[in-house]
Design an enzyme around this catalytic site. Structure first.
Site, short mmCIF file in Angstrom:
data_model
loop_
_atom_site.label_atom_id
_atom_site.label_comp_id
_atom_site.label_asym_id
_atom_site.label_seq_id
_atom_site.Cartn_x
_atom_site.Cartn_y
_atom_site.Cartn_z
CE LYS A 117 -4.46 -1.47 1.79
NZ LYS A 117 -5.55 -1.15 2.75
CE LYS A 199 -8.82 -11.47 -2.88
NZ LYS A 199 -8.33 -11.07 -1.54
CE LYS A 202 -12.52 -3.54 -1.08
NZ LYS A 202 -13.34 -3.44 0.15
#
Length: 335
Positions: A117, A199, A202
């Site tokens: 992040k 994966k 979202k």
């Protein structure tokens, strides 16, 4: 005496940031519905975690309510579990501060998600981003959770939660239950429709890669028609055919059948018919969920009441643990 299954506490939380995908539904929410019947469950909307990345305040509030409505629409029953908004229970932040004092900076710097992040949000590498795992530890330990359902990306955070609990217990005496990972017995990993080796996310920048729970029927059908398969036209699950395998996993999950049964159903058929069937099955399954979510969002008073009641229940349980922690560390409480 060993605890009964229903006396075991299970804790899980999801951030109200971005649209949830069918992967989130299959891997998390649908399992939560089943788990609420087996365990004492605390399900949180993790808005405090969400602000470690910049959020638009009005949008965050809206998404919080939308997520609460979605949970209930999917079958989460506030009568069977404790459903609440994380920031409505101040004990989360209070315990996180105490746990910071038994957590080392080096441990936080090594967290994979922090490094990822920080790289993605280089303009906003804040202390909350680094401290995320300590707040997550507080979330779990507040409720003396036995079990935490975690995916691969959260394993490291559960391990640090266990380390923090053990370290605190060793320093101050037995205080926290050390939680275990709850490994789901079923449910395949749902991957991107455009890159089946990754994966389904979202936050994917490719609009065709993820199917969101909020997508309308036309969008769902379009995304499945564009889904990556391969040059071989056989509809079978294998490591060599990740795109087809992903579509079979999705179909089986929403149809309620096994992958082997899905393979037999589509034997001899082409990719066009296969993708159409997967899209229709997903759209049919999501339609009643979307309708119920819309109905619930029209009654904001009802949702507010559910979340207020949930927060009061969560706060009562959390306060018992926090009071014990405060006594252990020597805070003066006026007794």
């Amino acid at each position: 005496m060993e605890e009964n299954q229903q006396e075991k506490v299970l804790y899980s939380a999801v951030q109200p940031s971005g649209n949830l995908t069918i992967g989130n539904y299959i891997g998390a929410i649908r399992n939560w519905v089943n788990m609420q019947r087996e365990f004492t469950c605390f399900y949180a909307i993790a808005d405090m975690h969400a602000i470690t990345v910049r959020q638009e305040p009005a949008l965050l509030r809206r998404r919080t309510l939308e997520l609460a409505a979605l949970y209930i629409a999917c079958g989460i029953d506030p009568e069977q579990c404790t459903l609440y908004v994380q920031s409505n229970v101040s004990a989360h932040a209070e315990l996180a501060w105490v746990l910071n004092t038994v957590t080392y900076v080096g441990e936080m710097e090594r967290m994979t998600q922090y490094k990822d992040k920080a790289a993605r949000h280089a303009e906003n590498v804040n202390m909350g981003l680094m401290d995320y795992p300590v707040l997550m530890a507080a979330d779990i330990l507040l409720y003396q959770a036995n079990l935490v359902p975690v995916g691969v990306d959260q394993r490291q955070h559960l391990e640090i939660t266990r380390d923090i609990a053990i370290r605190f217990n060793n320093r101050y005496g037995e205080t926290f239950r050390v939680p275990e990972a709850y490994i789901l017995k079923e449910g395949a990993k749902i991957t991107s429709l455009q890159d089946p080796l990754r994966k389904m996310s979202k936050s994917d920048e490719n609009p065709n890669a993820s199917v969101y729970l909020a997508d309308d029927r036309d969008s769902i059908m379009r995304k499945f028609k564009r889904a990556v398969t391969d040059s071989d036209n056989r509809i079978v699950a294998s490591d060599e055919k990740p795109g087809v395998t992903n579509l079979l996993n999705i179909y089986a999950a929403f149809k309620g059948c096994t992958v082997a049964e899905a393979e037999r159903e589509f034997e001899g058929k082409g990719y066009g018919d296969f993708k159409l069937a997967v899209g229709e099955t997903v759209a049919d399954a999501l339609a009643p969920v979307q309708a119920e979510q819309k109905r619930l969002l029209a009654d904001k008073g009802y949702l507010a009441g559910i979340l207020k009641c949930g927060a009061e229940s969560a706060a009562y349980a959390a306060r018992k643990t926090l009071s014990k922690v405060y006594r252990k560390v020597g805070f003066y409480r006026g007794e």
